[in-house]
Enzyme design. Structure first.
Site: not given
Ligand code: UD1
Length: 417
Positions: A22-23, A92, A116, A121-122, A124, A304, A396
């Site tokens: 999926k990812n 998302r 979420c 999950r920001p 930024d 995950d 999903r």
């Molecule tokens: C992706 C995966 C998800 C997996 C996660 C962590 C997909 C579609 N989803 O989610 O299944 O659980 O990686 O392996 O591939 N964060 C911030 N600011 C940002 C971005 C992230 O603070 O701009 C924080 C998030 O809130 C979270 C952490 O960083 O606590 C990890 O997020 P991230 O690695 O971005 O995960 P996703 O890409 O959302």
């Protein structure tokens, strides 16, 4: 909507195929918009998140054709659209259209990802990185508007290796002439898969020890590309076998992507071996050894897989500790497991799981995708029938989970309600 009816109390025996990841599929499909051409994407999982992504691509003028597990995306007539919340829905990950649109159309308007169940999950880090590349971003009440007319290759040092932010940068950078370097980048196998896809359409991308180098271009070509097997789907069936017991073979599972997961389940008591064609797992389902596990970015134990592992540890001979370091609110399933007789105490991002001898079948509710899988696993260990509501979350990310469990000799039936 719907639920899964889980007929518990049986061991797992059999062989099942692991589907495409999926990812990995989601960012690759988004990336199909970049080359204005034909993308033949093999081994694509048939799951709701993929269908939603294809729907957005179609709205943006791409032609989509499925043939078995191959999806053909013709993006030659793609056009700019506003990606509003009607299109993004609950997905998302549609935030990565931002990077792909900035690359191809030099602009993007993407609705903000909603709250979420597993944390705030920001985005930024995504925004800061794209701004560093020269994208001008205005934050509205419901959306981000990006103007990407004056982008430049640069060096970006991420303060956290966010998976989604790394993908957004890669997608945008592939369309900027010159070399963009991402330091402290995410290095999940799904990121490497996206790098290989971008290389296949003409933007050579190399991942090495947390550093990604993207050689952007404006000359792209058609591609034929295959999505890697889903390491989380494979891990889910390992977890099911670990606590329900049995002997299973997971065809196509890629062991090199799953070292930490395999290490942890071996320590719980599973016998795991591999060959080129997949992973073999054997477990008595008894005498599960407690574990102390902290989730982390790849190559550490994946967040995950945390709910599925927790289900297994509810039946361990002693107390286990799980420290969830990636998401701040990812223990909703613990309350549901406690309804079944588990003994789990949560303190912030730490769960203490005191093993019990058995779980009781009951009606459960999944609030997110992997929690749903974890609850099905727990239900498989019970004598009797359990109901797992929230099937839409599970769909999903798992293609035909009922069929996969049927391959493994146990009955998990979907009921549409
Ligand atoms: C992706 C995966 C998800 C997996 C996660 C962590 C997909 C579609 N989803 O989610 O299944 O659980 O990686 O392996 O591939 N964060 C911030 N600011 C940002 C971005 C992230 O603070 O701009 C924080 C998030 O809130 C979270 C952490 O960083 O606590 C990890 O997020 P991230 O690695 O971005 O995960 P996703 O890409 O959302």
């Amino acid at each position: 909507m719907g639920r899964y009816i889980v007929y518990g109390g049986k061991k797992l025996f059999g062989i099942t195929d692991i589907h495409g990841s999926k990812n990995a599929a989601l960012p690759v499909l988004c990336g199909c918009i970049i080359n204005s051409g034909i993308n033949v994407i093999r081994n694509c999982p048939k799951i709701t998140d993929v269908f939603n992504t294809c729907h957005i691509l179609e709205k943006a003028g791409c032609k989509i054709k499925w043939d078995g597990s191959t999806v053909i995306v013709d993006s030659s007539k793609a056009r700019f659209i506003v990606i509003d919340d009607e299109l993004t829905g609950r997905m998302r990950s549609s935030i990565i259209f931002m990077g792909a649109f900035c690359g191809r159309f030099k602009k993007a308007v993407v609705s903000k990802p909603g709250g979420c169940r597993i944390g705030k999950r920001p985005v930024d880090i995504h925004i800061e990185a794209l701004e560093q590349m020269g994208v001008v971003i205005t934050e509205g009440l419901n959306c981000f508007s990006c103007s990407a007319g004056k982008m430049k290759p640069c060096e970006i040092n991420l303060r956290f290796p966010s998976v989604g932010a790394t993908e957004n940068i890669m997608l945008t950078a592939s369309c900027i002439n010159g070399v963009t370097v991402i330091k402290n980048a995410a290095c999940e196998p799904e990121i490497e898969c996206l790098a290989e896809f971008l290389t296949s359409i003409g933007a050579e991308t190399v991942c090495e020890n947390g550093k990604i180098t993207v050689c952007g271009t404006d000359k792209f070509n058609n591609t034929e590309f295959s999505i890697i097997p889903d390491r989380i789907e494979a891990g889910t069936y390992i977890a099911a076998c670990a606590c329900a017991g049995g002997e299973i073979f997971l065809k196509n599972a890629n062991v090199s992507h799953m070292k930490k997961v395999i290490e942890v389940f071996e320590k719980t008591g599973c016998k795991i071996s591999f060959c080129d064609g997949g992973i073999y797992v054997k477990s008595s389902g008894k005498d599960i050894t407690p574990q102390n596990v902290k989730t982390g970015v790849y190559p550490y134990f994946p967040t995950d897989m945390q709910p599925q592992l927790m289900s297994v540890l509810t039946l361990a001979k002693g107390t286990s500790i799980i420290n969830e370091s990636v998401f701040e609110n990812r223990f909703n399933h613990a309350l549901e497991l406690n309804k079944m007789g588990a003994n789990i105490e949560i303190d912030g991002c730490v769960a203490a799981i005191k093993g019990v001898t058995k779980l009781e079948a009951c009606e459960l509710t999944a609030f997110d995708l992997r929690a749903g899988a974890g609850l099905i696993i727990a239900a498989l260990t019970c004598d009797g029938i359990s109901y797992v509501n929230g099937a839409e979350y599970i769909k999903r990310g798992y293609e035909a989970i009922d069929k996969s469990f049927a391959d493994l000799g146990v009955s998990v039936r979907f009921e549409n309600r």
